[in-house]
Design an enzyme around this catalytic site. Sequence first.
Site, PDB file in Angstrom:
ATOM      1  N   GLU A  47       0.827  -1.219   0.000  1.00 33.31           N
ATOM      2  CA  GLU A  47       0.000   0.000   0.000  1.00 33.31           C
ATOM      3  C   GLU A  47       0.857   1.263   0.000  1.00 33.31           C
ATOM      4  O   GLU A  47       0.524   2.242  -0.645  1.00 33.31           O
ATOM      5  CB  GLU A  47      -0.952   0.010   1.207  1.00 33.31           C
ATOM      6  N   TYR A  58      -6.351   5.902   4.550  1.00 35.04           N
ATOM      7  CA  TYR A  58      -6.415   4.916   3.475  1.00 35.04           C
ATOM      8  C   TYR A  58      -5.605   3.657   3.838  1.00 35.04           C
ATOM      9  O   TYR A  58      -6.104   2.530   3.787  1.00 35.04           O
ATOM     10  CB  TYR A  58      -5.903   5.535   2.165  1.00 35.04           C
ATOM     11  N   ASP A  60      -9.956   4.895  -2.319  1.00 34.50           N
ATOM     12  CA  ASP A  60      -8.840   5.481  -3.080  1.00 34.50           C
ATOM     13  C   ASP A  60      -9.383   6.160  -4.337  1.00 34.50           C
ATOM     14  O   ASP A  60     -10.606   6.268  -4.512  1.00 34.50           O
ATOM     15  CB  ASP A  60      -7.798   4.409  -3.425  1.00 34.50           C
TER      16      ASP A  60
END
Length: 359
Positions: A35, A118, A136
């Site tokens: 990520e 996120y 996202d």
Amino acid sequence: MNSEISPILLQWYNQNKRPLPWRLSRDPYKIWLSEIILQQTRVQQGLAYYQRFISRYPDVFQLAAASENEVYKLWQGLGYYNRANNLMKCAQIVANDLHGIFPDEFSTLKKLPGIGDYTAAAIVSLAFKKPHPVVDGNVFRVLSRLFCVDTPINTSRGKKIFTEIARQLLANHPPDLFNQALMEFGALVCTPRPLCETCPLQQACYAYQNHQQNQFPVKRPKSIRGKRYIFYFVFQIHDQGIPAFYLKKRTRQDIWKNLYDFPAVEQSTPFSDPMDVLGHFPHQEWIAMHNASIGKVSKTYVHQLTHLKIEALFIPVFLNSKLPPDTKNSLLLIHQNILNKYPVSRLVAKYLTDQKIIH
Ligand code: SF4
């Protein structure tokens, strides 16, 4: 809310998902690493970086023990170097203070360096299967088109609205699969130029039904772009018969902090005549006394960021003897054969490659 949307998305994902390596694992370290790498980076580009990081640092302890130079070098080309800095800090906290165990709580994860909403949501939902929506850029696009949401996605109100819609769609479905399905759908079908003709959500999609796909998502215009101009002095010499270059580490708090480059003059206005900059030469008198010769000014190298455009010129300076010790600039004399061990910005790497100094 149309209750058929989530099952359709899950079915689509099951049949169409890309076999990305971090999807094969529920290891929070691998999910976190993927990520962080994928922020502001395309999957194709990020994939190679992910594989290099995982093979060099298979677990958080090995990443925590890595040297700063080594991590920056591996990160080179991905840009946004504060991510690499936070990556190291976070790995060190998890390895040294948390016995190598990533927290499984959203709010605790967010206290770690470089982990925002996120990334925390991605870790708790993908690694620990907790029902947290992950929102996202792909998710913004899909949801805004499906539900005709025209609140700008780059506002806190917009983020709240989209997170709430995603939360409702996620309810009663496996959070890891649903979040990945929604992101993957945005990456492969509901793209900026969407593949509506083959989309399984046509019937439920407001934008498609009203021919308004191009009107979503809505973004608030960004502030004015800045410009920065850099004039690099590429001091070079033969040291023990090997070409060598003077580099310095950037310590200023900016996008290239901790990378290496050459001594430079930086300003916010263009250099009216590049030769004027010669007046700013570091070690000017010393160079004049030691018969250094000055090469041709390079073409302009441009680095475009979202808010900033950087233009750089390089001028080679060929020395006959080493520069005097310089505590202010902390210059390092680096032999050409090990130059590629030092992390540099993409702009400097381009110059070094063009000059065939590195390959
Ligand atoms: S119909 Fe088109 S705009 Fe609507 S969700 Fe599908 S791909 Fe996106």
